[in-house]
Design a protein around this motif. Sequence first.
Motif, PDB file in Angstrom:
ATOM      1  N   LEU A  19       0.818  -1.222   0.000  1.00 56.72           N
ATOM      2  CA  LEU A  19       0.000   0.000   0.000  1.00 56.72           C
ATOM      3  C   LEU A  19       0.849   1.268   0.000  1.00 56.72           C
ATOM      4  CD1 LEU A  19      -2.702  -1.206   2.554  1.00 56.72           C
ATOM      5  CD2 LEU A  19      -2.929  -1.053   0.064  1.00 56.72           C
ATOM      6  N   LYS A  20       2.179   1.129   0.129  1.00 57.65           N
ATOM      7  CA  LYS A  20       3.071   2.288   0.093  1.00 57.65           C
ATOM      8  C   LYS A  20       2.842   3.061  -1.199  1.00 57.65           C
ATOM      9  CE  LYS A  20       6.008   1.714   3.668  1.00 57.65           C
ATOM     10  NZ  LYS A  20       5.379   2.160   4.861  1.00 57.65           N
ATOM     11  N   GLY A  21       2.784   4.375  -1.068  1.00 57.32           N
ATOM     12  CA  GLY A  21       2.576   5.223  -2.239  1.00 57.32           C
ATOM     13  C   GLY A  21       1.142   5.709  -2.375  1.00 57.32           C
ATOM     14  N   LEU A  22       0.205   5.017  -1.709  1.00 51.25           N
ATOM     15  CA  LEU A  22      -1.173   5.518  -1.656  1.00 51.25           C
ATOM     16  C   LEU A  22      -1.218   6.622  -0.592  1.00 51.25           C
ATOM     17  CD1 LEU A  22      -3.190   2.168  -1.780  1.00 51.25           C
ATOM     18  CD2 LEU A  22      -3.016   3.901  -3.584  1.00 51.25           C
ATOM     19  N   PRO A  23      -2.235   7.493  -0.597  1.00 49.15           N
ATOM     20  CA  PRO A  23      -2.313   8.508   0.455  1.00 49.15           C
ATOM     21  C   PRO A  23      -2.200   7.867   1.841  1.00 49.15           C
ATOM     22  CG  PRO A  23      -3.955   8.937  -1.236  1.00 49.15           C
ATOM     23  CD  PRO A  23      -3.327   7.602  -1.558  1.00 49.15           C
ATOM     24  N   ASP A  24      -1.331   8.446   2.672  1.00 50.76           N
ATOM     25  CA  ASP A  24      -1.063   7.940   4.026  1.00 50.76           C
ATOM     26  C   ASP A  24      -0.538   6.502   4.030  1.00 50.76           C
ATOM     27  OD1 ASP A  24      -1.947  10.384   5.121  1.00 50.76           O
ATOM     28  OD2 ASP A  24      -4.021   9.666   5.134  1.00 50.76           O
ATOM     29  N   ASP A  25      -0.076   6.008   2.869  1.00 49.07           N
ATOM     30  CA  ASP A  25       0.434   4.634   2.739  1.00 49.07           C
ATOM     31  C   ASP A  25      -0.567   3.626   3.269  1.00 49.07           C
ATOM     32  OD1 ASP A  25       2.834   5.462   1.549  1.00 49.07           O
ATOM     33  OD2 ASP A  25       3.806   5.731   3.491  1.00 49.07           O
ATOM     34  N   ALA A  26      -1.859   3.868   2.977  1.00 46.61           N
ATOM     35  CA  ALA A  26      -2.945   3.025   3.485  1.00 46.61           C
ATOM     36  C   ALA A  26      -4.013   2.863   2.407  1.00 46.61           C
ATOM     37  CB  ALA A  26      -3.551   3.652   4.739  1.00 46.61           C
ATOM     38  N   CYS A  27      -4.826   1.827   2.562  1.00 48.56           N
ATOM     39  CA  CYS A  27      -5.952   1.610   1.653  1.00 48.56           C
ATOM     40  C   CYS A  27      -6.978   2.719   1.892  1.00 48.56           C
ATOM     41  CB  CYS A  27      -6.575   0.238   1.902  1.00 48.56           C
ATOM     42  SG  CYS A  27      -7.981  -0.100   0.811  1.00 48.56           S
ATOM     43  N   GLN A  28      -7.368   3.392   0.822  1.00 45.87           N
ATOM     44  CA  GLN A  28      -8.302   4.510   0.934  1.00 45.87           C
ATOM     45  C   GLN A  28      -9.710   4.134   0.477  1.00 45.87           C
ATOM     46  OE1 GLN A  28      -7.564   7.366   2.498  1.00 45.87           O
ATOM     47  NE2 GLN A  28      -5.587   6.416   2.926  1.00 45.87           N
ATOM     48  N   CYS A  29      -9.959   2.840   0.313  1.00 47.52           N
ATOM     49  CA  CYS A  29     -11.277   2.361  -0.104  1.00 47.52           C
ATOM     50  C   CYS A  29     -12.025   1.823   1.115  1.00 47.52           C
ATOM     51  CB  CYS A  29     -11.108   1.242  -1.133  1.00 47.52           C
ATOM     52  SG  CYS A  29     -12.656   0.553  -1.734  1.00 47.52           S
ATOM     53  N   PRO A  30     -13.282   2.206   1.304  1.00 46.51           N
ATOM     54  CA  PRO A  30     -14.052   1.612   2.400  1.00 46.51           C
ATOM     55  C   PRO A  30     -14.480   0.185   2.056  1.00 46.51           C
ATOM     56  CG  PRO A  30     -15.450   3.088   1.152  1.00 46.51           C
ATOM     57  CD  PRO A  30     -14.069   3.193   0.554  1.00 46.51           C
ATOM     58  N   HIS A  31     -14.595  -0.658   3.078  1.00 46.17           N
ATOM     59  CA  HIS A  31     -15.018  -2.047   2.883  1.00 46.17           C
ATOM     60  C   HIS A  31     -16.039  -2.435   3.946  1.00 46.17           C
ATOM     61  CE1 HIS A  31     -11.448  -2.487   0.354  1.00 46.17           C
ATOM     62  NE2 HIS A  31     -10.730  -2.022   1.368  1.00 46.17           N
ATOM     63  N   TRP A  32     -17.033  -3.195   3.534  1.00 39.56           N
ATOM     64  CA  TRP A  32     -18.002  -3.811   4.432  1.00 39.56           C
ATOM     65  C   TRP A  32     -17.852  -5.310   4.225  1.00 39.56           C
ATOM     66  CZ3 TRP A  32     -18.594   0.431   1.507  1.00 39.56           C
ATOM     67  CH2 TRP A  32     -19.110   1.591   2.108  1.00 39.56           C
ATOM     68  N   GLY A  33     -17.767  -6.092   5.287  1.00 38.85           N
ATOM     69  CA  GLY A  33     -17.548  -7.506   5.066  1.00 38.85           C
ATOM     70  C   GLY A  33     -17.791  -8.359   6.285  1.00 38.85           C
ATOM     71  N   TYR A  34     -17.372  -9.615   6.127  1.00 46.17           N
ATOM     72  CA  TYR A  34     -17.540 -10.634   7.161  1.00 46.17           C
ATOM     73  C   TYR A  34     -16.288 -11.499   7.169  1.00 46.17           C
ATOM     74  CZ  TYR A  34     -19.635 -14.378   9.901  1.00 46.17           C
ATOM     75  OH  TYR A  34     -19.909 -15.303  10.877  1.00 46.17           O
ATOM     76  N   LEU A  35     -15.698 -11.661   8.339  1.00 50.52           N
ATOM     77  CA  LEU A  35     -14.500 -12.477   8.496  1.00 50.52           C
ATOM     78  C   LEU A  35     -14.940 -13.918   8.760  1.00 50.52           C
ATOM     79  CD1 LEU A  35     -11.427 -12.333   8.543  1.00 50.52           C
ATOM     80  CD2 LEU A  35     -11.557 -11.653  10.933  1.00 50.52           C
ATOM     81  N   LEU A  36     -14.750 -14.764   7.749  1.00 46.28           N
ATOM     82  CA  LEU A  36     -15.163 -16.166   7.828  1.00 46.28           C
ATOM     83  C   LEU A  36     -14.231 -16.989   8.713  1.00 46.28           C
ATOM     84  CD1 LEU A  36     -15.776 -16.649   4.022  1.00 46.28           C
ATOM     85  CD2 LEU A  36     -17.555 -16.564   5.775  1.00 46.28           C
ATOM     86  N   LYS A  37     -12.932 -16.650   8.642  1.00 46.12           N
ATOM     87  CA  LYS A  37     -11.908 -17.457   9.315  1.00 46.12           C
ATOM     88  C   LYS A  37     -10.738 -16.549   9.648  1.00 46.12           C
ATOM     89  CE  LYS A  37      -8.448 -20.885   7.949  1.00 46.12           C
ATOM     90  NZ  LYS A  37      -7.951 -21.685   6.854  1.00 46.12           N
ATOM     91  N   GLY A  38     -10.120 -16.780  10.808  1.00 47.36           N
ATOM     92  CA  GLY A  38      -8.872 -16.109  11.133  1.00 47.36           C
ATOM     93  C   GLY A  38      -9.021 -14.889  12.015  1.00 47.36           C
TER      94      GLY A  38
END
Length: 121
Positions: free
Chosen positions: A46-65
């Motif tokens: 993700l280096k090189g993106l603004p703030d070196d972070a993912c700038q996309c929002p996500h909605w989800g469910y963690l199945l495992k881990g």
Amino acid sequence: MTAATRNDVPVALEGDGVEVRNMPIGGDMSVSYISLPRGTDMGPALKGLPDDACQCPHWGYLLKGRIRMSTASGEEEYEAGQAYYWAPGHVPLALEDSELVEFSPTDEFKQVIEHVVAQSG
């Protein structure tokens, strides 16, 4: 109406055990089936993106881990069985082998995937 199983969704990103399957599902949103092996740190990709972070929002469910999410305001851990919303500005680290089902704005997530693919090339 649209539906897709994991195997219906094409691979958008893979390598080192990481697999991201992604496709538009409707309403300007995409579905992703994501597998992250233990120890996967998305920070370098993700280096090189603004703030070196993912700038996309996500909605989800963690199945495992279990995943640790770093943001400007600190860190939070998520575990299997939890639904989540990750706001822009996050960097995931897989603390265990993890599998997720996620929904994201199509155009924003496409930019992130393209950046990560370019970083790995």
